[in-house]
Write an enzyme that holds these catalytic residues in place. Structure first.
Site, PDB file in Angstrom:
ATOM      1  N   ASN A   5       0.848  -1.285  -0.128  1.00 12.80           N
ATOM      2  CA  ASN A   5      -0.034  -0.030   0.007  1.00 12.80           C
ATOM      3  C   ASN A   5       0.855   1.326  -0.063  1.00 12.80           C
ATOM      4  O   ASN A   5       0.316   2.460  -0.469  1.00 12.80           O
ATOM      5  CB  ASN A   5      -0.982   0.061   1.147  1.00 12.80           C
ATOM      6  CG  ASN A   5      -1.684   1.355   1.280  1.00 12.80           C
ATOM      7  OD1 ASN A   5      -2.591   1.657   0.789  1.00 12.80           O
ATOM      8  ND2 ASN A   5      -1.253   2.201   2.559  1.00 12.80           N
TER       9      ASN A   5
ATOM     10  N   SER B 111      -3.904   2.215  -8.812  1.00 11.58           N
ATOM     11  CA  SER B 111      -4.602   3.422  -8.816  1.00 11.58           C
ATOM     12  C   SER B 111      -5.420   3.532 -10.029  1.00 11.58           C
ATOM     13  O   SER B 111      -4.966   2.852 -11.175  1.00 11.58           O
ATOM     14  CB  SER B 111      -3.758   4.719  -8.823  1.00 11.58           C
ATOM     15  OG  SER B 111      -4.425   5.839  -8.951  1.00 11.58           O
TER      16      SER B 111
ATOM     17  N   TYR C  75       3.053   9.993 -11.966  1.00 11.69           N
ATOM     18  CA  TYR C  75       2.349   8.900 -11.336  1.00 11.69           C
ATOM     19  C   TYR C  75       1.558   7.702 -12.175  1.00 11.69           C
ATOM     20  O   TYR C  75       1.884   6.631 -11.693  1.00 11.69           O
ATOM     21  CB  TYR C  75       1.370   9.784 -10.319  1.00 11.69           C
ATOM     22  CG  TYR C  75       0.563   9.003  -9.313  1.00 11.69           C
ATOM     23  CD1 TYR C  75       1.069   8.490  -8.141  1.00 11.69           C
ATOM     24  CD2 TYR C  75      -0.769   8.739  -9.638  1.00 11.69           C
ATOM     25  CE1 TYR C  75       0.322   7.871  -7.363  1.00 11.69           C
ATOM     26  CE2 TYR C  75      -1.466   8.028  -8.812  1.00 11.69           C
ATOM     27  CZ  TYR C  75      -0.983   7.791  -7.664  1.00 11.69           C
ATOM     28  OH  TYR C  75      -1.696   6.917  -6.516  1.00 11.69           O
ATOM     29  N   ALA C  76       0.964   8.039 -12.888  1.00 12.43           N
ATOM     30  CA  ALA C  76       0.308   7.268 -13.861  1.00 12.43           C
ATOM     31  C   ALA C  76       1.229   6.156 -14.490  1.00 12.43           C
ATOM     32  O   ALA C  76       0.995   4.845 -14.613  1.00 12.43           O
ATOM     33  CB  ALA C  76      -0.362   7.932 -15.201  1.00 12.43           C
TER      34      ALA C  76
END
Length: 255
Positions: A92, A144, A157-158
């Protein structure tokens, strides 16, 4: 409480707050012994105490998922404290990113991928040998919605979360012969400190998010924890290599 994680030893990274905390609490409620790992000592101590008050079997350690030596030491220490090897890993720990691709430094790039991708691999590498030997285990990677679609202003981030989903698929195939399952969960907008950071960084993001959600609300950490604990349990014994969206339907909306 269904007891679907009875006899499991669940290790959660980034467990001090938010989604990680909710997963740890739900896993304990479902009968698991729980190991907590985080870099935030004060918040980790608070969550550990909260779990202890429920009567759960719990151990915690401050550690850095991006550091190979730290991962090796803390995983060994947590397993020793609980008296059993880790049977479920929930990767996580993560961080947001708000970089300009033309201005971002290599060090900034590495810091994102170290936490969001490399750390998950280091943790998996540490816990997999006992799982393989026992012929039983599960890993759930918290990816995500950005692994499928993204927004401007959050580079890279992607890319990191897409890599985590790809790693999930690869690991799932490699360890399937040993009855070890690997899945990903892709949350959308979930009410956490990281989401508040996003809302504070991107103008009008909060208002825009509420308008486009098919369910008309932001999700909760507990919503994610329910799905994670299902995937970690024997109830999901025939699920591996999957990426489950927990996004209130946002990922299927055309516009």
């Amino acid at each position: 409480m269904t007891g679907r994680l009875t006899d499991e030893v669940v290790l959660v990274t980034g467990a001090a707050r938010g989604i990680g905390r909710a997963i740890a609490l739900k896993a304990a409620e479902e009968g698991a012994a729980v190991a907590l790992l985080d870099v935030l000592p004060d918040q980790l101590a608070t969550t550990t105490a909260e779990l202890e008050q429920t009567g759960a079997t719990v151990a915690s350690a401050v550690g850095d998922v991006t550091d190979e030596d730290s991962v090796r030491r803390t995983v060994a220490t947590l397993a020793e404290t609980l008296g059993r090897p880790i049977t479920v890993l929930v990767n996580n720990a993560g961080k947001n990113a708000y970089a300009d691709a033309t201005q971002m430094t290599v060090a900034e790039w590495d810091s994102v991928f170290d936490v969001d991708l490399k750390g998950a691999w280091l943790m998996a590498r540490a816990v997999l040998p006992p799982m393989i030997e026992a012929g039983h285990g599960a890993i759930v990677n918290i990816a995500s919605i950005h692994s499928q679609l993204t927004t401007a202003g959050m580079f890279p981030y992607a890319a990191a979360k897409s890599g985590l989903v790809g790693m999930t698929r690869s690991l799932a195939l490699d360890v399937a012969p040993h009855n070890v399952r690997v899945n990903a969960v892709s949350p959308g907008y979930i009410a956490t400190d990281l989401l508040e950071e996003f809302f504070d960084t991107i103008p009008n993001a909060r208002e825009s998010a509420l308008k486009v959600h098919p369910l008309g609300r932001i999700g909760t950490p507990e919503n994610v924890a329910e799905v994670v604990c299902f995937l970690a349990s024997r109830a999901a014994a025939f699920v591996t290599g999957a990426n489950w969206a927990v996004d209130g339907g946002l990922g299927v909306r055309y516009a």
